[in-house]
Each structure stands twice: as structure tokens, then as C-alpha cells.
Design a protein around this motif. Structure first.
Motif, PDB file in Angstrom:
ATOM      1  N   UNK A   1      61.104  -7.048  43.854  1.00 36.92           N
ATOM      2  CA  UNK A   1      61.344  -6.847  45.278  1.00 36.92           C
ATOM      3  C   UNK A   1      62.821  -7.042  45.586  1.00 36.92           C
ATOM      4  N   UNK A   2      63.302  -6.373  46.606  1.00 36.81           N
ATOM      5  CA  UNK A   2      64.692  -6.499  47.014  1.00 36.81           C
ATOM      6  C   UNK A   2      64.774  -6.276  48.516  1.00 36.81           C
ATOM      7  N   UNK A   3      65.883  -6.623  49.078  1.00 36.11           N
ATOM      8  CA  UNK A   3      66.048  -6.430  50.506  1.00 36.11           C
ATOM      9  C   UNK A   3      67.470  -6.698  50.931  1.00 36.11           C
ATOM     10  N   UNK A   4      67.759  -6.394  52.181  1.00 34.08           N
ATOM     11  CA  UNK A   4      69.086  -6.607  52.747  1.00 34.08           C
ATOM     12  C   UNK A   4      68.902  -7.084  54.180  1.00 34.08           C
ATOM     13  N   UNK A   5      69.645  -8.104  54.576  1.00 36.24           N
ATOM     14  CA  UNK A   5      69.500  -8.634  55.917  1.00 36.24           C
ATOM     15  C   UNK A   5      70.748  -9.404  56.319  1.00 36.24           C
ATOM     16  N   UNK A   6      70.903  -9.593  57.621  1.00 36.03           N
ATOM     17  CA  UNK A   6      71.995 -10.396  58.143  1.00 36.03           C
ATOM     18  C   UNK A   6      71.469 -11.791  58.436  1.00 36.03           C
TER      19      UNK A   6
END
Length: 374
Positions: free
Chosen positions: A16-21
Motif C-alpha cells: 500500500x502507498x499514499x500521499x497526504x499533507x
């Protein structure tokens, strides 16, 4: 703010991977992450580039290197002569890709100085300028999280051109009065090569600080220092290896003297600024010198500026929770429901929330979710 179970679930799927602030202790920044089924790997976006964060994996790797458990044993340690403390020096051929000089490890047994005093001394940049005779400049370049940054350090060198470093650094309290600081060089857009100074490279530099007696931290500290630098320019390899073997014990002795004097220095700084109504300062961090070296402890006692003041002391339960939060960046920290009461005070700070059942803590963003107890 807590995420829902549905939002949290994908984090536990290998790959799993993701991008967030997130606000990870230094303002809102953009992060991306991957999960391998056991640990998270985080990267921070800064000045147009992604920078991998140093965390639990790096600290474990360093500890394995220091113990020779990485498949590359250290050579026989030799006792350094002429020093006030027992100091041993050992070395081995470079194990890191690209390194040409030997890796060096120095271990000293320093009585009467606690691991925390050593940790604070190494992190206190203003104080370092008073005892590190090699330091010409040292300041922060960028902050990636509450315990990751990039800093600049210029060292004066005898008989040769000064060297400077652009290093990514991380630090952690490992629990049981143990601490670790490690760095390696990492180029950054705000840290260009300068004229008149040779850019050096740190393949690894690390300190492991642990009490001589786990039951009595005040008895003293076992300080383990490991380094594998490249001085840059043209310096014979044999000369570099010889310098390393001699500089390491001397530097450790200077550090021990400085750590023993840290509290007295803080008191002197406090007295110098009492007229300005300053509260007694607490040991600082490199990140607090960002873009303004010297702003927190002005060298001129008459100068006006910001002063560090100690925050409200945490109670025992709060300290235990924050210790878990600060030392772990693995997949989750799982706390039993009966332990969750300590989250109440921390939740008031806007970083934690509490639900029934087990509490799962996102190690970077400090987002808390829960699962019903089975």
C-alpha cells in the motif's frame, strides 16, 4: 482528527502507498508513504524534491552495524592511551557503497554524565560553538519532521582547506534512558557547494548513548560513536584513516567535558538574560536555529530575542504515551484500552483522540483510530 476504519485499512495491506499533507512537528508538509507489511517508509516533499525520512529502520541498521551483526565484524579493539576515560577504538573496511575510507568506531565509558546530558549537548547548537573547536558554522537548512532535518556544518581543518557537510540528521529516544543520533550526507537545493570550501561527505555518523547501569543512569554513560566520512578533495587514504583513529578519542573526551558542563552553561545563559525577564532555558535542538542561528541564545547579553522556556512538565502517564509516540515509526503503536486514559490530556493538544477498544496510532501524523476489542 481521527480517520475512519475504512480510510485506515489500506495502510495494513503490503504494498500500500499514499500521499497526504500532515503536520509532523514542523508545520504542514506533503508526505508520501509505502507499507511493506511490517513498516512504513516515509518521504517528505521539500523544495521540489522527495527526501526519505530516517527512522526505525535506520536506527536498527546502525545498531546492527555497531554490534558487527551486519555480516561485517569489526577488527580487534585497541585501548586509546593518555585519556581520562576508558576508550577503545576499532575499525573495519568500508561496507557502504561508494565509501573508500575505513569505518571507525569509538566506545568510551564516561562516569558521572548521564545519556540525556550527552544527548542534549549534541543537540544544543549554541553550546556546541563553545566547545567544538572544529566548528566554524552550523545551522539548519530544512526540517522534515519532529526528528528529521538537514543541517549545514563547516569544519576548520589544520593545514588543508576547510571542509563542509550537508547532512540529513535524525534523533530518537529509544527508551530505557537510551538515545541515538545519526546522519548521512544528502544534497539539498538550499545547501549548494561554496567557493573556498571543500564539500565532504558522511556515509554514516552515529552516536548511541546508553547508561552504564540501567538501574542508575546517573552513574554514567557508554558512548558509542561510529563514522565513515569522505573528506573530499585529495587526501591520501592512509592519512585519513590515521587522522580518524586519533581524532575520535580526542573528540569523545571533549564531548564528555562539554556534557558535564551543559547545566552550568544553561545557568550562565539564564543569568545573562534575567534582566530581560527570560525564563530559565532548556536544552535546544538544531531545528530551533532554522534560518536564524543564534536567535535563541544571543551572544550579546544585551541583545533582545526569543528565549526558550520549559513547557509544562508531563505527568507519568503522559510521559509514557509520548515516549511511545516519539520512539516508534513502525506500522502502529497499539495501546490497551486501559492505557488510553493518558490520551485525554494529549488529545487536548489536538494531536490525539480516543475511542473504545484498541488504539492504533499512525506514527508520523499522530492520527488515532480504533478497532473494537475482540
Amino acid at each position: 482528527m481521527a480517520t475512519s476504519d475504512a480510510e485506515w485499512a489500506p495502510r495494513y495491506v503490503p504494498g500500500a502507498s499514499g500521499e497526504q499533507e500532515l503536520d509532523a512537528g514542523c508545520g504542514v508538509k506533503k508526505y508520501r508513504w509505502t507499507f511493506d507489511g511490517k513498516d512504513f517508509d516515509w518521504e517528505c516533499y521539500d523544495h521540489g524534491e522527495w527526501f526519505p525520512l530516517l527512522g526505525k529502520k535506520k536506527f536498527q541498521q546502525v545498531l546492527q552495524m555497531m554490534a558487527g551483526e551486519d555480516g561485517h565484524p569489526w577488527g580487534k579493539a585497541s585501548e586509546a592511551k593518555g585519556y581520562p576515560y576508558p576508550i577503545k577504538v576499532s575499525g573495519r573496511s568500508p561496507t557502504i557503497a561508494g565509501a573508500k575510507t575505513n569505518e571507525m568506531m569509538v566506545e568510551g565509558i564516561i562516569p558521572g554524565v548521564t545519556p540525556e546530558q550527552f544527548f542534549n549537548t549534541l543537540n544544543e547548537s549554541e553550546y556546541r560553538a563553545t566547545w567544538d573547536s572544529s566548528m566554524k558554522k552550523g545551522y539548519n537548512i530544512a526540517r522534515f519532521s519532529s526528528n528529521n532535518d538537514i543541517g549545514y556544518y563547516e569544519a576548520t581543518m589544520p593545514m588543508i582547506t576547510n571542509r563542509d557537510f550537508c547532512n540529513q540528521r535524525a534523533w530518537a529516544e529509544l527508551g530505557g534512558e537510551e538515545y541515538m543520533i545519526c546522519n548521512h550526507s544528502n544534497p539539498h537545493p538550499r545547501c549548494p557547494v561554496k567557493k573556498g570550501v571543500v564539500r565532504a561527505w558522511s556515509f554514516i555518523t552515529a552516536y548511541h548513548l546508553r547508561p552504564i547501569d540501567a538501574e542508575a543512569p546517573s552513574a554514567g554513560t557508554v558512548v558509542t560513536y561510529m563514522a565513515c566520512p569522505d573528506a573530499g578533495g585529495w587526501v591520501p587514504k592512509t592519512v585519513l584513516n590515521m587522522i580518524q583513529s586519533k581524532v575520535g578519542p580526542t573528540s569523545m573526551t571533549n564531548l564528555a567535558k562539554a556534557a558535564a558542563g551543559l547545566d552550568a552553561w544553561l545557568e550562565e545563559v539564564h543569568k545573562a538574560h534575567q534582566a530581560a525577564g527570560a525564563a530559565k532555558p532548556y536544552p535546544g535542538r538544531w531545528d530551533e536555529t532554522m534560518d536564524a542561528p543564534g536567535a535563541f541564545f544571543p551572544r550579546d547579553p544585551a541583545a533582545k530575542g526569543a528565549y526558550r522556556t520549559a513547557p509544562r512538565p508531563l505527568d507519568r502517564e503522559e510521559r509514557e504515551v509520548e515516549a511511545l509516540v516519539g520512539e516508534c515509526d513502525a506500522a502502529t503503536v497499539v495501546l490497551r484500552a486501559e492505557e488510553a486514559s493518558a490520551f485525554d490530556a494529549l488529545a487536548a493538544r489536538g494531536t490525539l483522540s480516543q475511542k473504545a477498544g484498541e488504539v492504533h496510532l499512525d506514527p508520523l501524523s499522530e492520527v488515532v483510530t480504533s478497532e473494537a476489542a475482540a
